[in-house]
Design a protein around this motif. Sequence first.
Motif, PDB file in Angstrom:
ATOM      1  N   LEU A 110     -46.403 -68.494  26.128  1.00 13.39           N
ATOM      2  CA  LEU A 110     -46.132 -69.553  25.162  1.00 13.39           C
ATOM      3  C   LEU A 110     -47.425 -70.135  24.607  1.00 13.39           C
ATOM      4  CD1 LEU A 110     -43.200 -71.507  26.862  1.00 13.39           C
ATOM      5  CD2 LEU A 110     -43.070 -69.803  25.035  1.00 13.39           C
ATOM      6  N   ALA A 111     -47.369 -70.538  23.338  1.00 17.04           N
ATOM      7  CA  ALA A 111     -48.524 -71.152  22.692  1.00 17.04           C
ATOM      8  C   ALA A 111     -48.044 -72.276  21.792  1.00 17.04           C
ATOM      9  CB  ALA A 111     -49.299 -70.115  21.879  1.00 17.04           C
ATOM     10  N   LEU A 112     -48.839 -73.311  21.673  1.00 15.34           N
ATOM     11  CA  LEU A 112     -48.564 -74.412  20.765  1.00 15.34           C
ATOM     12  C   LEU A 112     -49.524 -74.268  19.593  1.00 15.34           C
ATOM     13  CD1 LEU A 112     -48.158 -78.139  21.894  1.00 15.34           C
ATOM     14  CD2 LEU A 112     -48.822 -77.436  19.600  1.00 15.34           C
ATOM     15  N   ILE A 113     -48.976 -74.074  18.397  1.00 25.82           N
ATOM     16  CA  ILE A 113     -49.820 -73.831  17.228  1.00 25.82           C
ATOM     17  C   ILE A 113     -49.374 -74.726  16.078  1.00 25.82           C
ATOM     18  CG2 ILE A 113     -50.304 -71.451  17.904  1.00 25.82           C
ATOM     19  CD1 ILE A 113     -48.236 -70.503  15.937  1.00 25.82           C
ATOM     20  N   THR A 114     -50.252 -74.926  15.121  1.00 26.32           N
ATOM     21  CA  THR A 114     -49.912 -75.687  13.921  1.00 26.32           C
ATOM     22  C   THR A 114     -50.211 -74.836  12.697  1.00 26.32           C
ATOM     23  OG1 THR A 114     -52.100 -76.742  13.792  1.00 26.32           O
ATOM     24  CG2 THR A 114     -50.378 -77.914  15.002  1.00 26.32           C
ATOM     25  N   ARG A 115     -49.510 -75.146  11.627  1.00 30.43           N
ATOM     26  CA  ARG A 115     -49.720 -74.482  10.356  1.00 30.43           C
ATOM     27  C   ARG A 115     -49.720 -75.523   9.246  1.00 30.43           C
ATOM     28  NH1 ARG A 115     -51.332 -71.098  13.068  1.00 30.43           N
ATOM     29  NH2 ARG A 115     -50.695 -68.903  13.265  1.00 30.43           N
ATOM     30  N   ALA A 116     -50.620 -75.359   8.295  1.00 30.94           N
ATOM     31  CA  ALA A 116     -50.708 -76.285   7.170  1.00 30.94           C
ATOM     32  C   ALA A 116     -49.634 -75.982   6.134  1.00 30.94           C
ATOM     33  CB  ALA A 116     -52.092 -76.193   6.526  1.00 30.94           C
ATOM     34  N   ASN A 117     -49.221 -77.019   5.412  1.00 26.30           N
ATOM     35  CA  ASN A 117     -48.291 -76.883   4.292  1.00 26.30           C
ATOM     36  C   ASN A 117     -47.035 -76.106   4.714  1.00 26.30           C
ATOM     37  OD1 ASN A 117     -50.096 -78.293   2.539  1.00 26.30           O
ATOM     38  ND2 ASN A 117     -51.346 -76.454   2.464  1.00 26.30           N
ATOM     39  N   GLN A 118     -46.724 -75.004   4.028  1.00 29.50           N
ATOM     40  CA  GLN A 118     -45.563 -74.201   4.413  1.00 29.50           C
ATOM     41  C   GLN A 118     -45.975 -72.828   4.947  1.00 29.50           C
ATOM     42  OE1 GLN A 118     -42.719 -75.284   4.840  1.00 29.50           O
ATOM     43  NE2 GLN A 118     -42.625 -77.165   3.612  1.00 29.50           N
ATOM     44  N   ASP A 119     -47.216 -72.681   5.363  1.00 29.31           N
ATOM     45  CA  ASP A 119     -47.664 -71.394   5.897  1.00 29.31           C
ATOM     46  C   ASP A 119     -46.793 -71.009   7.091  1.00 29.31           C
ATOM     47  OD1 ASP A 119     -49.610 -71.461   4.012  1.00 29.31           O
ATOM     48  OD2 ASP A 119     -51.284 -71.770   5.378  1.00 29.31           O
ATOM     49  N   PRO A 120     -46.257 -69.804   7.093  1.00 28.35           N
ATOM     50  CA  PRO A 120     -45.359 -69.394   8.174  1.00 28.35           C
ATOM     51  C   PRO A 120     -46.117 -68.898   9.392  1.00 28.35           C
ATOM     52  CG  PRO A 120     -45.572 -67.624   6.613  1.00 28.35           C
ATOM     53  CD  PRO A 120     -46.397 -68.767   6.051  1.00 28.35           C
ATOM     54  N   VAL A 121     -45.408 -68.774  10.478  1.00 22.71           N
ATOM     55  CA  VAL A 121     -45.956 -68.195  11.701  1.00 22.71           C
ATOM     56  C   VAL A 121     -45.814 -66.677  11.589  1.00 22.71           C
ATOM     57  CG1 VAL A 121     -45.750 -68.047  14.212  1.00 22.71           C
ATOM     58  CG2 VAL A 121     -45.320 -70.226  13.034  1.00 22.71           C
ATOM     59  N   THR A 122     -46.931 -65.971  11.658  1.00 23.91           N
ATOM     60  CA  THR A 122     -46.919 -64.524  11.473  1.00 23.91           C
ATOM     61  C   THR A 122     -47.783 -63.841  12.533  1.00 23.91           C
ATOM     62  OG1 THR A 122     -48.791 -64.650   9.931  1.00 23.91           O
ATOM     63  CG2 THR A 122     -46.581 -64.735   8.979  1.00 23.91           C
ATOM     64  N   GLY A 123     -47.982 -62.545  12.376  1.00 26.49           N
ATOM     65  CA  GLY A 123     -48.843 -61.795  13.284  1.00 26.49           C
ATOM     66  C   GLY A 123     -48.223 -61.627  14.651  1.00 26.49           C
ATOM     67  N   ASN A 124     -49.019 -61.871  15.680  1.00 28.62           N
ATOM     68  CA  ASN A 124     -48.556 -61.689  17.058  1.00 28.62           C
ATOM     69  C   ASN A 124     -47.638 -62.806  17.537  1.00 28.62           C
ATOM     70  OD1 ASN A 124     -49.950 -59.253  17.546  1.00 28.62           O
ATOM     71  ND2 ASN A 124     -51.849 -60.374  17.944  1.00 28.62           N
ATOM     72  N   TYR A 125     -47.585 -63.895  16.779  1.00 30.90           N
ATOM     73  CA  TYR A 125     -46.782 -65.035  17.214  1.00 30.90           C
ATOM     74  C   TYR A 125     -45.340 -64.934  16.717  1.00 30.90           C
ATOM     75  CZ  TYR A 125     -51.082 -67.427  18.595  1.00 30.90           C
ATOM     76  OH  TYR A 125     -52.266 -67.773  19.188  1.00 30.90           O
ATOM     77  N   VAL A 126     -44.411 -65.262  17.594  1.00 26.26           N
ATOM     78  CA  VAL A 126     -42.994 -65.351  17.248  1.00 26.26           C
ATOM     79  C   VAL A 126     -42.606 -66.825  17.281  1.00 26.26           C
ATOM     80  CG1 VAL A 126     -40.639 -64.728  17.893  1.00 26.26           C
ATOM     81  CG2 VAL A 126     -42.505 -63.099  18.247  1.00 26.26           C
ATOM     82  N   PRO A 127     -42.171 -67.412  16.162  1.00 28.97           N
ATOM     83  CA  PRO A 127     -41.815 -68.835  16.164  1.00 28.97           C
ATOM     84  C   PRO A 127     -40.549 -69.097  16.957  1.00 28.97           C
ATOM     85  CG  PRO A 127     -41.218 -67.817  14.075  1.00 28.97           C
ATOM     86  CD  PRO A 127     -41.987 -66.781  14.851  1.00 28.97           C
ATOM     87  N   LEU A 128     -40.607 -70.061  17.849  1.00 30.91           N
ATOM     88  CA  LEU A 128     -39.458 -70.424  18.676  1.00 30.91           C
ATOM     89  C   LEU A 128     -38.884 -71.773  18.271  1.00 30.91           C
ATOM     90  CD1 LEU A 128     -40.853 -69.454  22.210  1.00 30.91           C
ATOM     91  CD2 LEU A 128     -39.554 -68.018  20.613  1.00 30.91           C
ATOM     92  N   LEU A 129     -39.750 -72.748  18.126  1.00 28.65           N
ATOM     93  CA  LEU A 129     -39.346 -74.117  17.796  1.00 28.65           C
ATOM     94  C   LEU A 129     -40.367 -74.704  16.835  1.00 28.65           C
ATOM     95  CD1 LEU A 129     -37.849 -76.865  18.228  1.00 28.65           C
ATOM     96  CD2 LEU A 129     -39.363 -77.226  20.186  1.00 28.65           C
ATOM     97  N   GLY A 130     -39.907 -75.154  15.684  1.00 30.37           N
ATOM     98  CA  GLY A 130     -40.807 -75.772  14.715  1.00 30.37           C
ATOM     99  C   GLY A 130     -40.369 -77.182  14.384  1.00 30.37           C
ATOM    100  N   ILE A 131     -41.333 -78.085  14.248  1.00 25.39           N
ATOM    101  CA  ILE A 131     -41.047 -79.457  13.833  1.00 25.39           C
ATOM    102  C   ILE A 131     -41.795 -79.740  12.543  1.00 25.39           C
ATOM    103  CG2 ILE A 131     -41.283 -81.900  14.418  1.00 25.39           C
ATOM    104  CD1 ILE A 131     -40.834 -81.196  17.307  1.00 25.39           C
ATOM    105  N   ASP A 132     -41.052 -80.197  11.564  1.00 29.78           N
ATOM    106  CA  ASP A 132     -41.561 -80.449  10.215  1.00 29.78           C
ATOM    107  C   ASP A 132     -42.303 -81.777  10.188  1.00 29.78           C
ATOM    108  OD1 ASP A 132     -41.994 -80.671   7.507  1.00 29.78           O
ATOM    109  OD2 ASP A 132     -39.915 -80.272   6.926  1.00 29.78           O
ATOM    110  N   ALA A 133     -43.585 -81.734   9.798  1.00 23.28           N
ATOM    111  CA  ALA A 133     -44.385 -82.960   9.721  1.00 23.28           C
ATOM    112  C   ALA A 133     -44.615 -83.404   8.280  1.00 23.28           C
ATOM    113  CB  ALA A 133     -45.730 -82.767  10.422  1.00 23.28           C
TER     114      ALA A 133
END
Length: 256
Positions: free
Chosen positions: A198-221
């Motif tokens: 598991l990893a905790l990551i952030t993304r700016a604007n609407q950039d999606p989670v890609t690459g080796n990461y699989v998004p599990l839970l996202g919170i809209d800021a």
Amino acid sequence: MERDISDSRNQSANSLTLSLSLDKQAVTMSASLFRATPVARSALRAASAVKPAATFVRGKATLPDLQYDYGALEPYISSKIMELHHSKHHQTYVNGLNSALTTIAEAESKGDFTKAASVAPLLNFHGGGHLNHTLFWENLAPASREGGGSPDGALGKAITTEFGSFESFVKQMNAALAGIQGSGWAWLAKDKAANGKLALITRANQDPVTGNYVPLLGIDAWEHAYYLQYENRKAEYFEAIWNVINWKTVAKRFEA
């Protein structure tokens, strides 16, 4: 814990692909010229059966239905916020994504790859917005039903192993959300390159989670997710939303 706060629009890669779930139809196109943004280089794939002059046929992105009423998440998220967030903001991303894909298709059919490439930022923004929000709605459930509480099973154990405890994870996630400058998302993700850690990551604007990461839970800021109800007290929104997190859907993604 691993944090990746880098701006994914500055990443460079060739021929990566990402399937956009749009009305149960896969959208694929040429990706060779789109290197500037993650959705642009990920969402487009060469369709070998299609010749340059052929008509481009695809299914359009559509606004997903919610599995609960707009008022079902109260008092934690107001009915008005849910209505505007879903029917207006998410719909805007859907419209923008369809427009960008149409422009790219028309440009490619004419061999105008400069025009197609110029739309890449819009594809990243609106495509990411559609993907992120589709996952977001699935992350939520009324507190009277599956919402709130804490995860058990394999996901619960993994969170405890990585973050020390569920309570510690929530604090770290809220801190990551508070640290976002401007607009963005905080995500609990699974790292495929690290055996599903598991990893905790952030993304700016609407950039999606890609690459080796699989998004599990996202919170809209983004402010549109909370401002009508919480105004400038976004920390209260970050605390409140845990009462309506649907851990069953998060666990299904983790175990997939």
